[in-house]
Design a protein around this motif. Structure first.
Motif, PDB file in Angstrom:
ATOM      1  N   GLN A   1      -5.464   6.795  10.242  1.00 34.66           N
ATOM      2  CA  GLN A   1      -5.412   5.865  11.372  1.00 34.66           C
ATOM      3  C   GLN A   1      -4.678   4.587  10.987  1.00 34.66           C
ATOM      4  N   ASP A   2      -4.011   4.008  11.972  1.00 37.46           N
ATOM      5  CA  ASP A   2      -3.264   2.767  11.758  1.00 37.46           C
ATOM      6  C   ASP A   2      -4.166   1.571  12.041  1.00 37.46           C
ATOM      7  N   ASP A   3      -4.603   0.910  10.986  1.00 34.22           N
ATOM      8  CA  ASP A   3      -5.418  -0.290  11.122  1.00 34.22           C
ATOM      9  C   ASP A   3      -4.508  -1.521  11.145  1.00 34.22           C
ATOM     10  N   ALA A   4      -5.111  -2.676  11.367  1.00 34.52           N
ATOM     11  CA  ALA A   4      -4.330  -3.915  11.391  1.00 34.52           C
ATOM     12  C   ALA A   4      -3.596  -4.123  10.076  1.00 34.52           C
TER      13      ALA A   4
ATOM     14  N   ILE B   1      -0.165   2.737  -7.616  1.00 33.97           N
ATOM     15  CA  ILE B   1      -1.374   1.975  -7.335  1.00 33.97           C
ATOM     16  C   ILE B   1      -1.486   1.849  -5.817  1.00 33.97           C
ATOM     17  N   LEU B   2      -2.653   2.180  -5.298  1.00 38.28           N
ATOM     18  CA  LEU B   2      -2.916   2.034  -3.872  1.00 38.28           C
ATOM     19  C   LEU B   2      -3.749   0.780  -3.653  1.00 38.28           C
ATOM     20  N   LEU B   3      -3.428   0.042  -2.599  1.00 33.89           N
ATOM     21  CA  LEU B   3      -4.116  -1.207  -2.288  1.00 33.89           C
ATOM     22  C   LEU B   3      -4.554  -1.197  -0.825  1.00 33.89           C
ATOM     23  N   GLY B   4      -5.738  -1.777  -0.566  1.00 35.38           N
ATOM     24  CA  GLY B   4      -6.214  -1.886   0.806  1.00 35.38           C
ATOM     25  C   GLY B   4      -7.550  -1.193   1.000  1.00 35.38           C
ATOM     26  N   ALA B   5      -7.968  -1.115   2.251  1.00 35.71           N
ATOM     27  CA  ALA B   5      -9.276  -0.534   2.571  1.00 35.71           C
ATOM     28  C   ALA B   5      -9.229   0.117   3.944  1.00 35.71           C
ATOM     29  N   LYS B   6     -10.149   1.051   4.165  1.00 43.51           N
ATOM     30  CA  LYS B   6     -10.337   1.702   5.454  1.00 43.51           C
ATOM     31  C   LYS B   6     -11.819   1.620   5.817  1.00 43.51           C
ATOM     32  N   PRO B   7     -12.144   1.073   6.999  1.00 43.58           N
ATOM     33  CA  PRO B   7     -13.557   0.898   7.343  1.00 43.58           C
ATOM     34  C   PRO B   7     -14.254   2.161   7.806  1.00 43.58           C
ATOM     35  N   PHE B   8     -13.476   3.175   8.245  1.00 42.88           N
ATOM     36  CA  PHE B   8     -14.100   4.376   8.811  1.00 42.88           C
ATOM     37  C   PHE B   8     -13.306   5.613   8.430  1.00 42.88           C
ATOM     38  N   VAL B   9     -13.966   6.525   7.715  1.00 43.24           N
ATOM     39  CA  VAL B   9     -13.394   7.833   7.408  1.00 43.24           C
ATOM     40  C   VAL B   9     -14.450   8.872   7.730  1.00 43.24           C
ATOM     41  N   ARG B  10     -14.158   9.727   8.686  1.00 46.21           N
ATOM     42  CA  ARG B  10     -15.110  10.736   9.142  1.00 46.21           C
ATOM     43  C   ARG B  10     -15.341  11.790   8.070  1.00 46.21           C
TER      44      ARG B  10
ATOM     45  N   SER C   1     -16.693   4.018   4.375  1.00 46.47           N
ATOM     46  CA  SER C   1     -15.615   3.052   4.213  1.00 46.47           C
ATOM     47  C   SER C   1     -15.074   3.208   2.793  1.00 46.47           C
ATOM     48  N   LEU C   2     -13.801   2.962   2.640  1.00 43.75           N
ATOM     49  CA  LEU C   2     -13.220   3.106   1.313  1.00 43.75           C
ATOM     50  C   LEU C   2     -12.334   1.911   0.991  1.00 43.75           C
TER      51      LEU C   2
END
Length: 248
Positions: free
Chosen positions: A113-116, A129-138, A185-186
């Motif tokens: 999903q495309d978050d802000a 290296i991956l940076l950032g977060a996702k609030p919802f992963v089903r 969340s991740l």
């Protein structure tokens, strides 16, 4: 356009409807989903869209969506769409992974999903290296692999990464949801992940993401239609058991 189901598709739908109706009557708690998942594996439904030459059923996205609809109708929360439909598309050129998906050993969850603030990646020697977060992963709490979309630092070049849920690059926080399925969340820690974690980058990633998002829309919509049918049936049964409610 002809939407008539073939004889094979009708048989597939009816067998799934009978199974999920029976499973719903016998299982009402989260712990019972393990039995449902084992049965789905045994019946070969996870290989529904895998080509026959690779040991699958050789069906289309329609066949997968028929099963997703009946799963929603049965109100059994297992990551069928993520594995059977999205997983098969993600690893279409990897026979080893397709075999593990069909056997229920690889259970991916998706964060597309495309978050802000989208996830970003930085190139490092030997990996990324991956940076950032996702609030919802089903379903992330019930799966063992995460498929994520990220962009380069200027957000021009997309990439798709696949990571084990146990990767030190991941920080996961699971929480309950009203439907009982749960979500996670991740956030990414500053750990280098190997080159083999990158499944596609650039134009190849564009094509993969477009295909996955279309398949996700179809599969989740089919599951939602089934869930709406479940809710209609449940409402009708309540009104039949309590006629006085319908008089107000």
């Amino acid at each position: 356009m002809d939407f008539t189901l073939t004889e094979e598709q009708t048989l597939l739908r009816e067998s799934a409807r009978r199974y999920f109706a029976d499973a719903t009557q016998k299982a009402s708690h989260r712990g019972d989903r393990g039995k449902a998942w084992a049965d789905i594996v045994q019946m070969g439904w996870l290989s529904v869209v895998i080509p026959t030459e690779l040991g699958g059923f050789g069906g289309s996205i329609i066949d997968g969506c028929l099963l997703a609809r009946e799963l929603g109708r049965g109100h059994i929360g297992v990551p069928f769409a993520e594995s059977a439909i999205l997983g098969a598309k993600t690893f279409a050129n990897d026979p080893r992974m397709l075999e593990q998906i069909a056997q229920g050993q690889v259970k991916p969850a998706y964060a597309l999903q495309d978050d802000a603030e989208p996830l970003t990646f930085q190139r490092r020697d030997g990996g990324y290296i991956l940076l950032g977060a996702k609030p919802f992963v089903r379903f992330a709490s019930d799966t063992n692999m995460l498929i994520v979309k990220a962009f380069d630092e200027v957000k021009n070049v997309p990439a798709v990464f696949g990571l084990s849920k146990d990767s030190p690059a991941l920080k996961l926080d699971s929480y309950p949801t009203l439907d009982g399925i749960g979500a996670t969340s991740l956030a990414f820690e500053s750990h280098v992940i190997g080159d083999d974690s990158c499944l596609a980058i650039g134009e190849a990633a564009h094509k993969l993401i477009d295909g996955l998002e279309l398949a996700m829309c179809l599969a989740f919509s089919a599951e939602a239609v089934g869930l709406m049918e479940f809710l209609v049936d449940a409402t009708v049964n309540i009104l039949r058991c309590a006629p006085s409610l319908g008089s107000h």
